[in-house]
Write a protein that holds these residues in place. Sequence first.
Motif, PDB file in Angstrom:
ATOM      1  N   MET A 181       0.838  -1.180   0.000  1.00 37.27           N
ATOM      2  CA  MET A 181       0.000   0.000   0.000  1.00 37.27           C
ATOM      3  C   MET A 181       0.884   1.245   0.000  1.00 37.27           C
ATOM      4  O   MET A 181       1.775   1.381   0.826  1.00 37.27           O
ATOM      5  N   GLU A 182       0.639   2.153  -0.932  1.00 38.63           N
ATOM      6  CA  GLU A 182       1.404   3.390  -1.002  1.00 38.63           C
ATOM      7  C   GLU A 182       0.835   4.413  -0.035  1.00 38.63           C
ATOM      8  O   GLU A 182      -0.374   4.532   0.123  1.00 38.63           O
ATOM      9  N   SER A 183       1.744   5.149   0.611  1.00 40.07           N
ATOM     10  CA  SER A 183       1.268   6.210   1.497  1.00 40.07           C
ATOM     11  C   SER A 183       1.053   7.482   0.693  1.00 40.07           C
ATOM     12  O   SER A 183       1.786   7.763  -0.249  1.00 40.07           O
ATOM     13  N   GLN A 184       0.034   8.212   1.035  1.00 39.66           N
ATOM     14  CA  GLN A 184      -0.269   9.449   0.335  1.00 39.66           C
ATOM     15  C   GLN A 184       0.340  10.630   1.082  1.00 39.66           C
ATOM     16  O   GLN A 184       0.477  10.606   2.300  1.00 39.66           O
ATOM     17  N   THR A 185       0.671  11.660   0.328  1.00 34.14           N
ATOM     18  CA  THR A 185       1.217  12.877   0.908  1.00 34.14           C
ATOM     19  C   THR A 185       0.143  13.593   1.714  1.00 34.14           C
ATOM     20  O   THR A 185      -0.992  13.721   1.271  1.00 34.14           O
ATOM     21  N   LYS A 186       0.516  14.051   2.886  1.00 30.65           N
ATOM     22  CA  LYS A 186      -0.401  14.816   3.732  1.00 30.65           C
ATOM     23  C   LYS A 186       0.064  16.274   3.734  1.00 30.65           C
ATOM     24  O   LYS A 186       1.244  16.561   3.798  1.00 30.65           O
ATOM     25  N   PHE A 187      -0.861  17.202   3.667  1.00 27.72           N
ATOM     26  CA  PHE A 187      -0.575  18.622   3.702  1.00 27.72           C
ATOM     27  C   PHE A 187      -1.201  19.221   4.960  1.00 27.72           C
ATOM     28  O   PHE A 187      -2.360  18.952   5.259  1.00 27.72           O
ATOM     29  N   VAL A 188      -0.420  20.037   5.669  1.00 31.42           N
ATOM     30  CA  VAL A 188      -0.915  20.725   6.859  1.00 31.42           C
ATOM     31  C   VAL A 188      -0.588  22.199   6.696  1.00 31.42           C
ATOM     32  O   VAL A 188       0.556  22.553   6.390  1.00 31.42           O
ATOM     33  N   ALA A 189      -1.551  23.060   6.896  1.00 30.84           N
ATOM     34  CA  ALA A 189      -1.328  24.506   6.816  1.00 30.84           C
ATOM     35  C   ALA A 189      -1.637  25.129   8.170  1.00 30.84           C
ATOM     36  O   ALA A 189      -2.666  24.820   8.783  1.00 30.84           O
ATOM     37  N   ILE A 190      -0.732  25.976   8.625  1.00 32.20           N
ATOM     38  CA  ILE A 190      -0.925  26.698   9.880  1.00 32.20           C
ATOM     39  C   ILE A 190      -1.090  28.167   9.502  1.00 32.20           C
ATOM     40  O   ILE A 190      -0.188  28.761   8.918  1.00 32.20           O
ATOM     41  N   SER A 191      -2.232  28.757   9.824  1.00 30.17           N
ATOM     42  CA  SER A 191      -2.440  30.154   9.442  1.00 30.17           C
ATOM     43  C   SER A 191      -3.335  30.872  10.439  1.00 30.17           C
ATOM     44  O   SER A 191      -4.147  30.253  11.140  1.00 30.17           O
TER      45      SER A 191
END
Length: 68
Positions: A1-11
């Motif tokens: 199973m491939e892991s997907q990229t996670k995006f986190v934004a702090i604003s």
Amino acid sequence: MESQTKFVAISNQKGGIGKSAFTVLLAGYFHYLKDKNVLVVDCDYPQFSIHPDLLAEEIMQIINVKTV
């Protein structure tokens, strides 16, 4: 199973609430304690509060103090 990229934004529009400090701590947590590859992008021109002067050893010391 491939892991997907996670995006986190702090604003937040208010200044001085700890966005940069929280971002560096969060990145250090994921990298050092969860063994994840992390990319931090600072888009706060012209201040650029997140820069290479924050050494990995300093991040580890902060994380170790907070988790103990």
